[in-house]
Motif scaffolding. Structure first.
Motif, mmCIF file in Angstrom:
data_model
loop_
_atom_site.group_PDB
_atom_site.id
_atom_site.type_symbol
_atom_site.label_atom_id
_atom_site.label_comp_id
_atom_site.label_asym_id
_atom_site.label_seq_id
_atom_site.Cartn_x
_atom_site.Cartn_y
_atom_site.Cartn_z
ATOM 1 N N MET A 1 0.839 -1.178 0.000
ATOM 2 C CA MET A 1 0.000 0.000 0.000
ATOM 3 C C MET A 1 0.882 1.239 0.000
ATOM 4 O O MET A 1 2.012 1.192 0.472
ATOM 5 C CB MET A 1 -0.934 -0.019 1.202
ATOM 6 N N ILE A 2 0.343 2.325 -0.494
ATOM 7 C CA ILE A 2 1.057 3.600 -0.441
ATOM 8 C C ILE A 2 1.035 4.100 1.000
ATOM 9 O O ILE A 2 0.008 4.019 1.679
ATOM 10 C CB ILE A 2 0.413 4.625 -1.386
ATOM 11 N N ALA A 3 2.165 4.606 1.454
ATOM 12 C CA ALA A 3 2.263 5.136 2.818
ATOM 13 C C ALA A 3 3.244 6.293 2.833
ATOM 14 O O ALA A 3 4.053 6.464 1.916
ATOM 15 C CB ALA A 3 2.715 4.043 3.782
ATOM 16 N N PHE A 4 3.173 7.093 3.892
ATOM 17 C CA PHE A 4 4.110 8.172 4.127
ATOM 18 C C PHE A 4 5.085 7.719 5.210
ATOM 19 O O PHE A 4 4.660 7.373 6.321
ATOM 20 C CB PHE A 4 3.413 9.443 4.609
ATOM 21 N N LYS A 5 6.353 7.732 4.889
ATOM 22 C CA LYS A 5 7.403 7.452 5.863
ATOM 23 C C LYS A 5 7.935 8.808 6.310
ATOM 24 O O LYS A 5 8.521 9.548 5.523
ATOM 25 C CB LYS A 5 8.507 6.615 5.216
ATOM 26 N N ILE A 6 7.707 9.115 7.578
ATOM 27 C CA ILE A 6 8.027 10.429 8.117
ATOM 28 C C ILE A 6 9.224 10.332 9.048
ATOM 29 O O ILE A 6 9.251 9.510 9.965
ATOM 30 C CB ILE A 6 6.844 11.010 8.916
ATOM 31 N N SER A 7 10.212 11.196 8.800
ATOM 32 C CA SER A 7 11.380 11.295 9.674
ATOM 33 C C SER A 7 11.489 12.729 10.177
ATOM 34 O O SER A 7 11.213 13.676 9.434
ATOM 35 C CB SER A 7 12.666 10.947 8.918
ATOM 36 N N ILE A 8 11.847 12.862 11.439
ATOM 37 C CA ILE A 8 12.129 14.176 12.010
ATOM 38 C C ILE A 8 13.555 14.131 12.538
ATOM 39 O O ILE A 8 13.901 13.247 13.327
ATOM 40 C CB ILE A 8 11.132 14.551 13.122
ATOM 41 N N ASN A 9 14.359 15.042 12.044
ATOM 42 C CA ASN A 9 15.779 15.125 12.413
ATOM 43 C C ASN A 9 16.492 13.790 12.209
ATOM 44 O O ASN A 9 17.291 13.359 13.030
ATOM 45 C CB ASN A 9 15.942 15.643 13.841
ATOM 46 N N VAL B 1 13.131 8.065 11.938
ATOM 47 C CA VAL B 1 11.807 7.689 11.442
ATOM 48 C C VAL B 1 10.841 7.675 12.627
ATOM 49 O O VAL B 1 11.084 7.009 13.633
ATOM 50 C CB VAL B 1 11.830 6.302 10.755
ATOM 51 N N ILE B 2 9.743 8.428 12.490
ATOM 52 C CA ILE B 2 8.770 8.471 13.584
ATOM 53 C C ILE B 2 7.500 7.710 13.262
ATOM 54 O O ILE B 2 6.801 7.284 14.168
ATOM 55 C CB ILE B 2 8.432 9.913 14.014
ATOM 56 N N GLN B 3 7.183 7.562 11.964
ATOM 57 C CA GLN B 3 6.002 6.788 11.623
ATOM 58 C C GLN B 3 5.963 6.449 10.142
ATOM 59 O O GLN B 3 6.532 7.156 9.319
ATOM 60 C CB GLN B 3 4.684 7.463 12.036
ATOM 61 N N ILE B 4 5.322 5.335 9.875
ATOM 62 C CA ILE B 4 4.973 4.962 8.510
ATOM 63 C C ILE B 4 3.451 4.934 8.512
ATOM 64 O O ILE B 4 2.831 4.058 9.118
ATOM 65 C CB ILE B 4 5.587 3.621 8.100
ATOM 66 N N ALA B 5 2.859 5.937 7.885
ATOM 67 C CA ALA B 5 1.418 6.160 7.971
ATOM 68 C C ALA B 5 0.743 5.774 6.661
ATOM 69 O O ALA B 5 1.125 6.257 5.602
ATOM 70 C CB ALA B 5 1.143 7.632 8.287
ATOM 71 N N GLY B 6 -0.242 4.900 6.760
ATOM 72 C CA GLY B 6 -1.008 4.494 5.597
ATOM 73 C C GLY B 6 -2.187 3.648 6.030
ATOM 74 O O GLY B 6 -2.244 3.195 7.168
ATOM 75 N N GLN B 7 -3.134 3.460 5.129
ATOM 76 C CA GLN B 7 -4.309 2.631 5.368
ATOM 77 C C GLN B 7 -4.647 1.933 4.065
ATOM 78 O O GLN B 7 -4.581 2.543 2.992
ATOM 79 C CB GLN B 7 -5.507 3.465 5.811
ATOM 80 N N GLU B 8 -5.036 0.670 4.158
ATOM 81 C CA GLU B 8 -5.422 -0.079 2.954
ATOM 82 C C GLU B 8 -6.588 0.588 2.238
ATOM 83 O O GLU B 8 -6.644 0.626 1.015
ATOM 84 C CB GLU B 8 -5.808 -1.522 3.312
ATOM 85 N N ASP B 9 -7.546 1.125 3.006
ATOM 86 C CA ASP B 9 -8.775 1.674 2.426
ATOM 87 C C ASP B 9 -8.752 3.200 2.305
ATOM 88 O O ASP B 9 -9.776 3.854 2.338
ATOM 89 C CB ASP B 9 -9.988 1.222 3.238
ATOM 90 N N TRP B 10 -7.569 3.767 2.111
ATOM 91 C CA TRP B 10 -7.448 5.226 2.082
ATOM 92 C C TRP B 10 -8.110 5.828 0.845
ATOM 93 O O TRP B 10 -8.084 5.267 -0.235
ATOM 94 C CB TRP B 10 -5.983 5.660 2.167
ATOM 95 N N ALA B 11 -8.745 6.980 1.050
ATOM 96 C CA ALA B 11 -9.205 7.837 -0.035
ATOM 97 C C ALA B 11 -8.362 9.106 -0.026
ATOM 98 O O ALA B 11 -8.015 9.645 -1.065
ATOM 99 C CB ALA B 11 -10.672 8.179 0.118
ATOM 100 N N VAL B 12 -8.029 9.551 1.192
ATOM 101 C CA VAL B 12 -7.175 10.730 1.386
ATOM 102 C C VAL B 12 -6.134 10.378 2.433
ATOM 103 O O VAL B 12 -6.463 9.840 3.492
ATOM 104 C CB VAL B 12 -7.993 11.952 1.874
ATOM 105 N N LEU B 13 -4.896 10.666 2.134
ATOM 106 C CA LEU B 13 -3.797 10.557 3.094
ATOM 107 C C LEU B 13 -3.060 11.878 3.001
ATOM 108 O O LEU B 13 -2.610 12.268 1.918
ATOM 109 C CB LEU B 13 -2.876 9.384 2.741
#
Length: 126
Positions: free
Chosen positions: A1-9, A12-24
């Protein structure tokens, strides 16, 4: 699935995604106090909305937001992910059922912030 891998400084703080996403979506906000322009908040957040399910309603979802400070580096990488970090909150988005968008902890913190503001407003009233 498409996800956002977010890093701060660089962390990596989170890999955010949902199988049933319409908006991320991800947001970086800078918000100033109109009464004191030197007072501001910097914040990162990610959330979204699902596709409509078989019962004809969607869900909002969001991950824990983070405060930022001047100099922080936020990196967003769009990835294909087999696993994601679960959202902090997922709740219905329809008119028939109104689910609370806040976790119990967040609701308690909001009430505490209200208490502090009221205490400040009324502590010197005689």
């Amino acid at each position: 699935m498409i996800a956002f891998k977010i890093s701060i400084n660089g962390k990596v703080i989170q890999i955010a995604g949902q199988e049933d996403w319409a908006v991320l979506a991800t947001h970086i906000d800078a918000i100033r106090d109109k009464q004191n322009l030197d007072d501001f908040t910097l914040r990162y957040s990610v959330g979204g909305l699902t596709l409509e399910n078989d019962e004809k309603y969607c869900h909002h979802y969001r991950w824990e937001s983070r405060d930022l400070k001047i100099g922080d580096q936020v990196q967003l990488e769009i990835v294909e992910a087999d696993s994601i970090d679960q959202p902090k909150k997922r709740y219905r988005s329809d008119h028939k059922v109104q689910e609370d968008p806040f976790t119990d902890e967040e609701a308690k913190d909001l009430r505490y912030q209200d208490y502090l503001e009221l205490k400040k407003e009324f502590e010197n009233v005689t």
